[in-house]
Write a protein that holds these residues in place. Structure first.
Motif, mmCIF file in Angstrom:
data_model
loop_
_atom_site.group_PDB
_atom_site.id
_atom_site.type_symbol
_atom_site.label_atom_id
_atom_site.label_comp_id
_atom_site.label_asym_id
_atom_site.label_seq_id
_atom_site.Cartn_x
_atom_site.Cartn_y
_atom_site.Cartn_z
ATOM 1 N N GLN A 40 0.851 -1.188 0.000
ATOM 2 C CA GLN A 40 0.000 0.000 0.000
ATOM 3 C C GLN A 40 0.880 1.228 0.000
ATOM 4 O O GLN A 40 1.863 1.304 0.734
ATOM 5 N N GLY A 41 0.543 2.193 -0.821
ATOM 6 C CA GLY A 41 1.286 3.442 -0.898
ATOM 7 C C GLY A 41 1.320 3.930 -2.329
ATOM 8 O O GLY A 41 1.394 3.138 -3.272
ATOM 9 N N VAL A 42 1.261 5.230 -2.511
ATOM 10 C CA VAL A 42 1.274 5.814 -3.853
ATOM 11 C C VAL A 42 2.642 5.581 -4.486
ATOM 12 O O VAL A 42 3.668 5.924 -3.906
ATOM 13 N N GLY A 43 2.657 4.968 -5.654
ATOM 14 C CA GLY A 43 3.904 4.723 -6.375
ATOM 15 C C GLY A 43 4.636 3.468 -5.942
ATOM 16 O O GLY A 43 5.657 3.123 -6.535
ATOM 17 N N TYR A 44 4.161 2.780 -4.914
ATOM 18 C CA TYR A 44 4.805 1.547 -4.475
ATOM 19 C C TYR A 44 4.315 0.409 -5.368
ATOM 20 O O TYR A 44 3.122 0.246 -5.579
ATOM 21 N N ARG A 45 5.248 -0.389 -5.875
ATOM 22 C CA ARG A 45 4.844 -1.513 -6.716
ATOM 23 C C ARG A 45 5.923 -2.582 -6.732
ATOM 24 O O ARG A 45 7.053 -2.365 -6.293
ATOM 25 N N THR A 105 13.630 -13.231 -9.872
ATOM 26 C CA THR A 105 13.931 -12.178 -8.905
ATOM 27 C C THR A 105 12.746 -11.230 -8.737
ATOM 28 O O THR A 105 12.143 -10.801 -9.712
ATOM 29 N N LEU A 106 12.427 -10.915 -7.486
ATOM 30 C CA LEU A 106 11.378 -9.955 -7.172
ATOM 31 C C LEU A 106 12.008 -8.575 -7.064
ATOM 32 O O LEU A 106 13.004 -8.386 -6.360
ATOM 33 N N ILE A 107 11.428 -7.588 -7.775
ATOM 34 C CA ILE A 107 11.927 -6.217 -7.729
ATOM 35 C C ILE A 107 10.854 -5.350 -7.078
ATOM 36 O O ILE A 107 9.712 -5.319 -7.536
ATOM 37 N N LEU A 108 11.225 -4.672 -5.995
ATOM 38 C CA LEU A 108 10.306 -3.824 -5.242
ATOM 39 C C LEU A 108 10.694 -2.362 -5.400
ATOM 40 O O LEU A 108 11.851 -1.991 -5.175
ATOM 41 N N ASN A 109 9.736 -1.508 -5.798
ATOM 42 C CA ASN A 109 9.926 -0.060 -5.835
ATOM 43 C C ASN A 109 9.093 0.513 -4.707
ATOM 44 O O ASN A 109 7.863 0.565 -4.790
ATOM 45 N N LEU A 110 9.759 0.930 -3.623
ATOM 46 C CA LEU A 110 9.064 1.325 -2.396
ATOM 47 C C LEU A 110 9.394 2.741 -1.934
ATOM 48 O O LEU A 110 9.404 3.029 -0.746
ATOM 49 N N GLY A 111 9.690 3.618 -2.877
ATOM 50 C CA GLY A 111 9.953 5.001 -2.517
ATOM 51 C C GLY A 111 11.382 5.282 -2.118
ATOM 52 O O GLY A 111 11.717 6.407 -1.769
ATOM 53 N N TYR A 112 12.230 4.267 -2.145
ATOM 54 C CA TYR A 112 13.649 4.497 -1.880
ATOM 55 C C TYR A 112 14.321 4.987 -3.163
ATOM 56 O O TYR A 112 13.724 4.957 -4.237
ATOM 57 N N SER A 113 15.584 5.392 -3.075
ATOM 58 C CA SER A 113 16.303 5.882 -4.246
ATOM 59 C C SER A 113 16.710 4.760 -5.188
ATOM 60 O O SER A 113 17.179 5.018 -6.283
ATOM 61 N N LYS A 134 15.959 -5.744 -4.748
ATOM 62 C CA LYS A 134 15.874 -7.026 -5.437
ATOM 63 C C LYS A 134 15.976 -8.154 -4.422
ATOM 64 O O LYS A 134 16.885 -8.170 -3.598
ATOM 65 N N ILE A 135 15.035 -9.105 -4.500
ATOM 66 C CA ILE A 135 15.027 -10.252 -3.591
ATOM 67 C C ILE A 135 15.000 -11.516 -4.435
ATOM 68 O O ILE A 135 14.098 -11.715 -5.242
ATOM 69 N N LYS A 136 16.019 -12.354 -4.250
ATOM 70 C CA LYS A 136 16.106 -13.622 -4.976
ATOM 71 C C LYS A 136 15.724 -14.737 -4.016
ATOM 72 O O LYS A 136 16.405 -14.971 -3.028
ATOM 73 N N PRO A 137 14.609 -15.447 -4.286
ATOM 74 C CA PRO A 137 14.168 -16.503 -3.374
ATOM 75 C C PRO A 137 14.968 -17.789 -3.559
ATOM 76 O O PRO A 137 15.611 -17.980 -4.592
ATOM 77 N N PRO A 138 14.928 -18.706 -2.577
ATOM 78 C CA PRO A 138 15.548 -20.020 -2.762
ATOM 79 C C PRO A 138 14.872 -20.776 -3.908
ATOM 80 O O PRO A 138 13.777 -20.404 -4.346
ATOM 81 N N THR A 139 15.494 -21.854 -4.368
ATOM 82 C CA THR A 139 15.001 -22.570 -5.548
ATOM 83 C C THR A 139 13.633 -23.206 -5.325
ATOM 84 O O THR A 139 12.847 -23.305 -6.259
ATOM 85 N N ASP A 140 13.304 -23.632 -4.109
ATOM 86 C CA ASP A 140 12.043 -24.329 -3.881
ATOM 87 C C ASP A 140 10.891 -23.401 -3.471
ATOM 88 O O ASP A 140 9.821 -23.871 -3.121
ATOM 89 N N VAL A 163 3.424 -12.250 -8.629
ATOM 90 C CA VAL A 163 2.974 -10.881 -8.416
ATOM 91 C C VAL A 163 1.669 -10.693 -9.180
ATOM 92 O O VAL A 163 1.604 -10.971 -10.373
ATOM 93 N N GLU A 164 0.631 -10.250 -8.477
ATOM 94 C CA GLU A 164 -0.655 -9.946 -9.097
ATOM 95 C C GLU A 164 -0.862 -8.440 -9.083
ATOM 96 O O GLU A 164 -0.720 -7.807 -8.046
ATOM 97 N N ASN A 165 -1.208 -7.872 -10.196
ATOM 98 C CA ASN A 165 -1.486 -6.441 -10.429
ATOM 99 C C ASN A 165 -0.583 -5.482 -9.629
ATOM 100 O O ASN A 165 -1.052 -4.512 -9.056
ATOM 101 N N ASN A 166 0.694 -5.761 -9.604
ATOM 102 C CA ASN A 166 1.764 -4.910 -9.043
ATOM 103 C C ASN A 166 1.721 -4.674 -7.538
ATOM 104 O O ASN A 166 2.668 -4.127 -6.987
ATOM 105 N N THR A 167 0.629 -5.023 -6.854
ATOM 106 C CA THR A 167 0.569 -4.736 -5.421
ATOM 107 C C THR A 167 0.366 -5.975 -4.558
ATOM 108 O O THR A 167 0.492 -5.880 -3.345
ATOM 109 N N ASN A 168 0.039 -7.113 -5.132
ATOM 110 C CA ASN A 168 -0.162 -8.336 -4.356
ATOM 111 C C ASN A 168 0.970 -9.315 -4.659
ATOM 112 O O ASN A 168 1.220 -9.636 -5.820
#
Length: 178
Positions: free
Chosen positions: A90-95, A102-110, A114-120, A125-130
């Protein structure tokens, strides 16, 4: 005596269990997991149930009794059904978005996070916010969800940040004006 340790574990129909002296292997349609059984604990299979008993009456055996039963139960559920956690941004511009695995999060930081999960572990990501984290290991699913949430936990004034699907964020009243 452990109340959780006394409960029997039901084995689903599509699950295969192999018990050796020091380990238990559980194989289901989602995958396979194994657990090293402590020396103070014994696991028996009767028909389609697992029974966890303690050999000693020491404090160590008492502590491991309920723990071992919970771990084995989570393994049987994980290999048959799997586990999942849902996070909401939740937040304007957060997605969020996926780049391969790899999961890429834009959360208002500069910078993007990037978060790389384990193999298992799978992340969708559903509609950029879920964000939906799923896998067979309950501990890893919860840990990855907690890691993602810790990048921007929800703040109490506007509620911006990453929260669990069923999480209630207690809101505070802001500074009073003139």
């Amino acid at each position: 005596m452990s109340r959780i340790g006394k409960k029997e574990i039901d084995i689903p129909n599509n699950t295969e269990v192999k018990i050796s002296k020091s380990a238990i292997n559980i194989k289901g349609n989602k995958g396979e997991m194994s657990y090293e059984i402590p020396a103070e604990i014994r696991v028996d299979k009767k028909e389609n149930k697992l029974i966890v008993t303690k050999i000693d009456t020491t404090k160590q055996a008492q502590a491991l009794h309920g723990l071992s039963r919970s771990i084995i139960n989570n393994m049987t559920i994980g290999v048959s059904k799997g586990f999942s956690k849902k996070l909401i941004i939740q937040g304007v511009g957060y997605r969020s978005q996926m780049d391969g695995k790899t999961l890429i999060l834009n959360l208002g930081y500069s910078h993007p996070i990037k978060i790389k999960p384990p193999t298992d572990i799978n992340i969708d990501v559903e509609n950029n916010t879920n964000i939906i984290i799923s896998g067979i290991n309950k501990e890893k699913v919860g840990q990855i969800a907690a890691t993602i949430r810790s990048t921007k936990p929800p703040e109490p004034y506007k509620g911006k940040g990453i929260r669990y699907d069923n999480e209630y964020v207690r809101r505070k009243v802001g500074k009073a004006g003139k």
